[in-house]
Design an enzyme around this catalytic site. Structure first.
Site, PDB file in Angstrom:
ATOM      1  N   GLY A 539      13.381   0.363   6.912  1.00 49.89           N
ATOM      2  CA  GLY A 539      13.580   0.896   8.249  1.00 49.89           C
ATOM      3  C   GLY A 539      13.168  -0.065   9.339  1.00 49.89           C
ATOM      4  O   GLY A 539      13.968  -0.428  10.204  1.00 49.89           O
ATOM      5  N   PRO A 619      -0.907  -3.737  12.403  1.00 48.98           N
ATOM      6  CA  PRO A 619      -1.840  -3.792  11.275  1.00 48.98           C
ATOM      7  C   PRO A 619      -2.450  -2.445  10.902  1.00 48.98           C
ATOM      8  O   PRO A 619      -2.787  -2.232   9.738  1.00 48.98           O
ATOM      9  CB  PRO A 619      -2.927  -4.774  11.742  1.00 48.98           C
ATOM     10  CG  PRO A 619      -2.646  -5.113  13.155  1.00 48.98           C
ATOM     11  CD  PRO A 619      -1.281  -4.628  13.515  1.00 48.98           C
ATOM     12  N   GLU A 692       6.772   0.599  -0.095  1.00 53.76           N
ATOM     13  CA  GLU A 692       6.956   0.815  -1.529  1.00 53.76           C
ATOM     14  C   GLU A 692       6.309  -0.264  -2.387  1.00 53.76           C
ATOM     15  O   GLU A 692       5.899  -0.005  -3.519  1.00 53.76           O
ATOM     16  CB  GLU A 692       8.448   0.964  -1.841  1.00 53.76           C
ATOM     17  CG  GLU A 692       8.943   2.332  -1.401  1.00 53.76           C
ATOM     18  CD  GLU A 692      10.447   2.416  -1.270  1.00 53.76           C
ATOM     19  OE1 GLU A 692      11.062   3.109  -2.076  1.00 53.76           O
ATOM     20  OE2 GLU A 692      11.011   1.786  -0.357  1.00 53.76           O
TER      21      GLU A 692
HETATM   22 MO1  MOS Z   1      12.288   5.859  -0.518  1.00 51.90          MO
HETATM   23  S1  MOS Z   1      12.363   6.276  -2.526  1.00 51.90           S
HETATM   24  O1  MOS Z   1      12.859   4.359  -0.308  1.00 51.90           O
HETATM   25  O2  MOS Z   1      13.193   6.969   0.297  1.00 51.90           O
END
Ligand code: MOS
Length: 729
Positions: A539, A619, A692
């Site tokens: 994003g 940060p 992630e």
């Molecule tokens: Mo996440 S699994 O990149 O929506």
């Protein structure tokens, strides 16, 4: 400039991102103003959230709502013979009952899971087969429980066997080849002096977002003949309206502009709120039937365990062959996962293996065992999470067999270019991250397995590499408008708890050269320029490209003091030439564990993540993303486990009392360090994806630390006391 792509680059002192020389910067550097990017701006929506005034999906004020409760399929597979609604209709307050016999007809099967109430077939237990609309949620619930669904059952297959001979190998997995190879795997395996051949498993995982799935649907039908006057409004909790816009209008026989989606605040997504799930189709149908009254639906935790997706159970077979120096001669990775016959989503579990380490011979394959279960979906770092758990545990096993330090083994197999595509890396900070982490974690204190002891506690430390790819780039747009002395950023972005409202303002503030307080965000709804959802950790850099482009356009058109109402809209594009590079974020994760020699309980005392994630926009929120990801991964590594009842095709521990997730007391010391890095091939700000990557290496680091503590190798998550006891008996 960019950080050296040389694999041996030492970590340099952190420069402020705005000191990095880039062509983009010339547009921003005005009047010596302090830049906002790189500073710890506090979450702009923090006060609203802690005072409970940020409206979540279920909390939007609507007039005279009624309430909806789904009726779940009582069997695993088969067909409905008859639905008896007499008792349900007798409940005071019941307004309408939807079944396949009289529900609105759907138009186009844009998503098989959303195709509900269109016939008597049942594809999995808990599939929505009806809905009760009532004056109160209590009445709707009571009546839904009184709806009698009489079925004819068929034989169902619900048990996952990784060696199922009927497993399918999909040709395409997330826009790439499902199976691929390079060199001669058999030859590489034959010439290997050291070999690892093991399987690594994960159970079904559930997202368990803090905000349950909920929706308010309002169907506005206007009298007359113009079908375009019809409009459906959804106050929903999702990761952005783009997939809703793609799937729901065709399903409901609407034009895209006839669907309005509003979700300004979202209490966690993790992939589980990327797609619209069947309850949304039910709410839309109910709203149509009961129009113009709004319909409210909030799923219970138990309902969430069977109708809004999960990470599928899976097993990864890894074969590593190495010469006597530890150089890999062969890598094979076969990922086999459970998949729903109704709607399949195969995770990209082998993708990281294709590019992590150098080897002349490689083969990777994704397999899916088709079952009569609810559809799986993306869940945080889908595929990379369990694929890298397997690869990074296997690397630790290989290091042990070779008698080589696990960090050293990774250094010896560091590839110059992406082994899969042979493209140069945009940036790759794996080696600097391993080196910096080993200093911070005092790696030199590591002993042979089973030797460090503090009373009853066996102590161990472990390491694993982590990574996350740059995702597919879809076209996206942003608009910036100067109004009332403020600049408003508009786009279909979404803040799912990550801090998007804050960091998007920071990016715009610097591009406009104004204080961040002068920027506002209007995101999380349709009616703004189309953009990708909040997913794939992409994003911020993708949205940022569009925002910078829109701000630059505004300044080109209107100068530095645009008139009130001045506005510019622009497309965000990846940097020209970016596709010539292999673009991933990399890092190294370290874990220290204590394992009780009495109870076999595992305590994770300390986790450290060192990440090369490009420019860190904020940060504070970035650290919070990484700490959150490491916590979620720790939770999966130690606790999260699903018990399937093979007779019913159902997860029995379908609530947070029995599906155990980590609590505060389970979390020790968490440390995050970002390496100085600027990657101009991701986007205008030099930043990469972050959230992630924090999840990907953690379970292997913990498992490898358990091995170092005890000499016991665990290959299945979660690492429970029972699994340790079983391994020793
Ligand atoms: Mo996440 S699994 O990149 O929506």
């Amino acid at each position: 400039m960019s950080i050296s792509t040389s694999t041996d680059a030492p970590a340099r002192p952190q420069t402020r991102p705005d000191e990095t020389e880039t062509p983009e910067r010339t547009n921003e550097a005005r009047a010596g103003r302090e830049k906002s990017v790189g500073t710890p701006v506090r979450r702009v929506d923090g006060p609203l959230k802690v005072t409970g005034t940020a409206p979540y999906a279920y909390e939007h004020g609507v007039e005279n709502p009624c309430y909806l409760w789904p009726v779940p399929a009582p069997i695993t597979k088969g067909r409905i013979v008859r639905i008896d609604t007499d008792a349900a209709r007798a409940v005071p307050g019941v307004l309408h009952i939807l079944t396949h016999e009289d529900s609105p007809r759907l138009a186009v099967k844009s998503d098989p899971a959303l195709w509900i109430l269109q016939g008597p077939q049942i594809a999995h237990r808990g599939q929505i087969v009806g809905g009760v609309i009532a004056e109160t949620p209590e009445a709707a619930r009571e009546a839904a429980e009184l709806v009698e669904v009489i079925c004819e059952e068929e034989r169902a297959k619900v048990e996952f066997d990784p060696h199922d001979p009927e497993a399918e190998s999909p040709r395409i997995v997330l826009m790439k080849r499902g199976t691929e190879s390079k060199g001669d795997l058999d030859e590489g395996w034959r010439e290997a002096v050291h070999r690892i051949d093991q399987e690594y498993a994960n159970p079904t995982h559930f997202h368990a977002q803090m905000e349950p799935h909920a929706v308010i649907a309002v169907w506005h039908d206007v009298d007359g003949f113009d079908p375009r006057a019809t409009r459906l409004t959804l106050f929903d909790t999702n990761q952005g309206p783009i997939i809703h816009r793609a799937l729901l209008p065709p399903l409901l026989g609407l034009l895209p502009n006839q669907l309005e989606v509003i979700s300004p605040y979202v209490g966690g997504g993790f992939g589980g709120k990327a797609f619209p799930h069947p309850h949304i189709a039910l709410a839309a149908m109910a709203a149509k039937v009961i129009s113009p009254r709004p319909v409210k639906l909030a799923l219970t935790r138990q309902q969430m365990f069977q109708s809004v997706g999960h990470r599928p159970e899976a097993s990864q077979r890894i074969r590593l062959g190495a010469d006597r120096n530890g150089r890999l001669t062969a890598i094979e990775h076969i990922s086999t996962q459970a998949a729903s016959r109704l709607k399949r989503n195969v995770d990209q579990s082998c993708f990281a293996t294709r590019m992590m380490y150098a080897t002349p011979n490689r083969r990777t394959e994704h397999r899916a065992v088709m079952l009569d279960l609810p559809p799986e979906t993306w869940m945080r770092a889908p595929g990379d999470f369990n694929g890298m758990f397997a690869l990074e545990t296997a690397m630790d096993e290989l290091a042990h067999q070779l008698g080589v330090d696990p960090i050293e083994l990774r250094l010896r197999n560091e590839p110059d270019v992406d082994p899969e595509t042979e493209k140069p890396w945009s940036t790759r900070a794996l080696v600097p991250a391993l080196k910096r982490g080993s200093e911070l974690f005092d790696w030199g204190r590591r002993q042979d397995p089973g030797t460090l002891r503090e009373g009853e506690w066996l102590i161990g430390i472990g390491v694993a590499s982590t990574c996350f790819p740059n995702q597919h780039v879809a076209s996206l747009f942003a608009r910036i408008t100067h109004t009332g002395g403020k600049y408003v950023v508009q786009m279909q972005a979404s803040d799912i708890g990550t801090g998007a409202h804050t960091v998007l303002r920071q990016i715009a503030a610097d591009a406009l050269d104004v204080p961040v307080e002068q920027v506002e965000t209007d995101i999380g709804r349709t009616g703004t320029p189309m953009a990708i959802m909040a997913g794939g950790s992409q994003g911020t850099y993708e949205w940022g490209n569009a925002i910078v482009a829109a701000c630059e356009k505004l300044r080109r058109k209107h100068g530095d003091n645009p008139p009130d109402g001045a506005s510019a809209r622009a497309q965000g594009r990846p940097p020209r030439g970016a596709s010539k590079y292999s673009r991933h974020a990399f890092g190294a994760q370290f874990a220290e564990v204590a394992v009780s020699s009495v109870t076999s309980e595992v305590r994770v005392r300390r986790l450290l993540g060192v990440y090369g994630a490009g420019t860190i926009i904020n940060p504070l929120t970035a650290r919070s993303q990484m700490v959150g990801g490491m916590t979620m991964a720790l939770s999966a590594a130690l606790f999260e486990e699903s018990y399937h009842d093979p007779r019913f095709g159902k997860v029995m521990n379908h609530d947070l009392a029995s599906y155990h997730i980590a609590a505060h007391a389970d979390i020790g010391e968490l440390e995050v360090e970002f390496l100085p890095e600027y990657d101009k091939w991701f986007g205008a700000k030099g930043s990469k994806g972050i959230g992630e990557m924090a999840m990907v290496g953690t379970p292997a680091a913990i498992g490898n630390a358990i091995f170092n503590a005890t000499g016991i190798r665990l290959r299945d998550t979660p690492f429970t006391p029972a699994s340790l006891i079983e391994a020793t008996s």
